[in-house]
Design an enzyme around this catalytic site. Structure first.
Site: not given
Ligand code: DGL
Length: 273
Positions: A73, A194
């Site tokens: 993330c 995402h």
């Molecule tokens: N998947 C997260 C990232 O790579 C973002 C998602 C979220 O805002 O929780 O930053």
């Protein structure tokens, strides 16, 4: 010595796009995935909140016996990783390792660009942290970095609305805003795990000649090198090719959405933190 799985963490589903590539490149290892869906999205949350949530999840992985945890993330990598590595790991056990997705991406992204101008698309948290410009300049001091926050993209994806006309509107809007910052941008990094879900749509609105880069394969390759270079850690990880999925929200919801990100059906378990 009891061997354990590699922990892979995201605020929700996005980290599954990274895990998918990791499993492709390193199929023999065992993996535990945790999505903190109950508290997603992390993108708009404060530094302290993202840090506390991420630390809690990392501690959960350690309780499961994981010695190596990947923050799949960008928001957590940008806002929590440094604190966890510097402040918490020494207290939690020096053998444990927590790695993020920003470093593997920034150490090679400069090689993709001919013009020396790179665009970064990420959450508000990732963009405001300035982690990408700082890290890219560390490896490529001459590269110009232009950032654009895309706050509507994660909610559109998480709500299954990424094929709607509303999604097209916001995809075009953020790309236009990024490209208006410089006509020289020839490489764009999807700096949110995402965003690969939107890749076909994003390509529709990108001028020819701009390369779009996702992180999954990059992070997977970097992890493979890391495990190769750190045999002591590789030896601590069990290798039966198993995958276990956990979520802090409804397991049924997770299972319904996860295949879009992971490319396969998954069966998850719910946990309370
Ligand atoms: N998947 C997260 C990232 O790579 C973002 C998602 C979220 O805002 O929780 O930053």
């Amino acid at each position: 010595m009891k061997k354990t799985a590699i922990g892979v963490f995201d605020s929700g589903y996005g980290g599954l796009t990274i895990l998918k590539e990791i499993v492709k490149q390193l199929p023999d290892y065992d993996y535990i995935y945790l999505g903190d869906n109950a508290r997603a999205p992390y993108g708009p949350r404060s530094f302290d909140t993202v840090y506390q949530y991420t630390l809690q999840c990392v501690e959960w992985f350690f309780e499961q016996g994981c010695e190596l945890v990947i923050l799949a993330c960008n928001t957590a990598s940008a806002k929590a990783l440094r604190n966890i590595q510097q402040k918490d790991l020494p207290k939690l056990g020096t053998n444990k390792r927590v790695l993020g997705v920003i470093r593997p991406s920034t150490e090679i992204i400069g090689n993709f660009s001919k013009t020396g101008s790179i665009g970064i698309l990420g959450t508000i948290g990732t963009v405001l942290s300035e982690s990408y410009p700082i890290e890219i300049h560390h490896f490529f001091p001459e590269i110009k970095v232009f950032q654009q926050a895309c706050p509507m993209w994660v909610p559109l994806i998480e709500n299954g609305a990424f094929n709607s006309p509303g999604a097209d509107y916001f995809i075009k809007q953020y790309l236009d805003e990024l490209l208006a910052q410089s006509a020289e941008i020839d490489t764009i990094l999807l700096a949110c795990t995402h965003y690969p879900i939107l890749i076909d749509k994003i390509k529709q609105y990108l001028p020819v000649g701009i390369e779009l880069v996702s992180q999954g394969a990059i992070v997977a390759k970097s992890l493979a090198q890391y495990l190769d270079n750190h045999q002591d850690i590789s030896q601590m990880i069990s290798k039966t090719g198993s995958l276990h999925f956990f979520t802090t929200d409804s397991a049924a919801d997770f299972d319904n959405h996860a295949s879009l990100f992971f490319g396969k059906e998954v069966k998850s378990e719910h946990i309370f933190l």
